[in-house]
Design a protein around this motif. Structure first.
Motif, PDB file in Angstrom:
ATOM      1  N   SER A  75       0.892  -1.350  -0.001  1.00  0.00           N
ATOM      2  CA  SER A  75      -0.043  -0.040  -0.147  1.00  0.00           C
ATOM      3  C   SER A  75       0.939   1.236  -0.198  1.00  0.00           C
ATOM      4  CB  SER A  75      -0.795   0.021   1.238  1.00  0.00           C
ATOM      5  OG  SER A  75      -1.891  -1.010   1.112  1.00  0.00           O
ATOM      6  N   ALA A  76       1.993   1.169   0.840  1.00  0.00           N
ATOM      7  CA  ALA A  76       2.794   2.439   0.692  1.00  0.00           C
ATOM      8  C   ALA A  76       3.684   2.528  -0.424  1.00  0.00           C
ATOM      9  CB  ALA A  76       3.877   2.287   1.981  1.00  0.00           C
ATOM     10  N   LEU A  77       3.814   1.669  -1.354  1.00  0.00           N
ATOM     11  CA  LEU A  77       4.177   1.823  -2.683  1.00  0.00           C
ATOM     12  C   LEU A  77       3.022   2.220  -3.695  1.00  0.00           C
ATOM     13  CD1 LEU A  77       6.630  -1.210  -3.148  1.00  0.00           C
ATOM     14  CD2 LEU A  77       7.065   1.084  -2.468  1.00  0.00           C
ATOM     15  N   GLY A  78       1.840   2.500  -3.230  1.00  0.00           N
ATOM     16  CA  GLY A  78       0.700   2.904  -4.142  1.00  0.00           C
ATOM     17  C   GLY A  78       0.075   2.006  -4.494  1.00  0.00           C
ATOM     18  N   TYR A  79       0.092   0.608  -4.285  1.00  0.00           N
ATOM     19  CA  TYR A  79      -0.971  -0.412  -4.792  1.00  0.00           C
ATOM     20  C   TYR A  79      -2.208  -0.383  -4.017  1.00  0.00           C
ATOM     21  CZ  TYR A  79       3.215  -1.951  -7.314  1.00  0.00           C
ATOM     22  OH  TYR A  79       4.118  -1.952  -8.290  1.00  0.00           O
TER      23      TYR A  79
END
Length: 267
Positions: A75-79
Motif C-alpha cells: 500500500s505504501a508503494l501505491g498499490y
C-alpha cells in the motif's frame, strides 16, 4: 457450470524438511521481522507500478493478520491492496467447497476497480491463488507465490496431517487426488514463485514453477514462516508488481541483486 478450486498437487514424494529446520523456523522468522525496520528505507526505493489492485492470501491456519505488514508495504508503494477477508485459511472450509467464496471476492474487487488483479499468496494461499487464476484468468493479472508447495506430493510437508484435520480434505482420497493433479501445470497467467531452501515447513523443491516463457523462480535466504516479513522477499514482490501490464519478464539478477537472489529455474 460449477467451478471448483482444488488445493495442491500430487507428484513425486520428497522428504519433508529436517527437524533442525522445523525447530529453527520461529527464531529465523523473528530475525527476518527484526531486520525489516533497518531495510525499510531501501524497500521504499523499490520500483513503483501503476497502482493496480492486489489481493493477498494468507497461509494455512493463518488470517489476514499474518499478511498485514506485507499489505502495508505494498500500500505504501501505491498499490490498491486487499485482504482476502475470509477468516482463517482452512482450505475448502474457508473458500467454499467449490471455491465460491473466493471467486466472489475476486469478482467483487474486479467490479469495484475495473482492473485485473495481482494475486500474492503465502504457502497454501499461493496454491489457492494459482487455482483461482485457472477459474477466472480474465480477472487475474499475475501471481506471486511465497513458499507454496504446489508442485509436489502433499506429504512432502511437515503439516499435511494438520491440513487434513483443518480442511476436512484427505490428500489420499481418489477424488482429491484427481483434483490435485491440476496444479502440476503452469497457471494461465504470468507467475513467479519465491522460495527458500531453508524452508522448515515444506520441501522447497515443491515450491518451483515449471519452466515456461511466463514463469520464474526466485530463491532467497530465509524461513517459511518469515516470508511475509522477509525484506528480500518483499523487495522481489514489489519488483514483480511494478511491471507494466502485458510486459511481464523474469526477475533481473544483475549487480547487487546477485548477492541476495538466485535463479530457481531448471537447467
Amino acid at each position: 457450470m460449477t467451478q471448483h478450486i482444488s488445493i495442491g498437487v500430487e507428484q513425486a514424494y520428497l522428504p519433508p524438511p529436517s527437524a533442525f529446520l522445523v525447530l529453527t523456523e520461529l527464531p529465523r522468522a523473528l530475525a527476518e521481522l527484526g531486520a525489516l525496520p533497518l531495510a525499510f528505507p531501501l524497500l521504499m526505493k523499490a520500483a513503483r507500478g501503476d497502482g493496480h489492485p492486489v489481493l493477498v492470501l494468507p497461509g494455512l491456519s493463518t488470517t489476514d493478520r499474518s499478511t498485514g505488514l506485507l499489505r502495508r508495504y505494498l500500500s505504501a508503494l501505491g498499490y490498491d491492496v486487499y485482504a482476502w477477508e475470509l477468516g482463517r485459511n482452512l482450505g475448502p472450509r474457508a473458500i467454499g467447497h467449490q471455491g465460491e467464496k473466493l471467486i466472489a471476492r475476486l469478482e467483487e474487487i474486479h467490479a469495484a476497480t475495473g482492473q485485473k488483479i495481482t494475486l500474492v499468496g503465502h504457502s497454501l494461499g499461493g496454491i489457492i491463488a494459482r487455482q483461482l487464476s485457472r477459474r477466472r484468468p480474465d480477472m487475474v493479472r499475475q501471481i506471486v507465490t511465497l513458499g507454496s508447495p504446489f508442485a509436489g506430493d502433499p506429504r512432502s510437508t511437515n503439516v499435511w496431517k494438520i491440513y487434513e484435520y483443518l480442511s476436512g480434505q484427505r490428500v489420499s482420497d481418489p477424488d482429491t487426488k484427481a483434483q490435485l493433479l491440476e496444479s502440476h501445470d503452469a497457471p494461465p497467467v504470468p507467475s513467479t514463485a519465491i522460495y527458500t531452501k531453508g524452508d522448515g515447513i515444506v520441501a522447497w523443491q515443491s515450491c518451483r514453477e515449471p519452466e515456461t516463457p511466463t514463469t520464474d523462480n526466485i530463491e532467497i535466504p530465509g524461513s517459511h514462516c518469515g516470508l511475509c516479513v522477509n525484506p528480500i522477499a518483499l523487495y522481489a514482490v514489489a519488483d514483480r508488481l511494478a511491471q507494466p501490464l502485458g510486459q511481464w519478464k523474469r526477475f533481473g539478477r544483475s549487480g547487487l541483486r546477485a548477492l541476495f537472489y538466485r535463479s530457481g529455474q531448471f537447467h
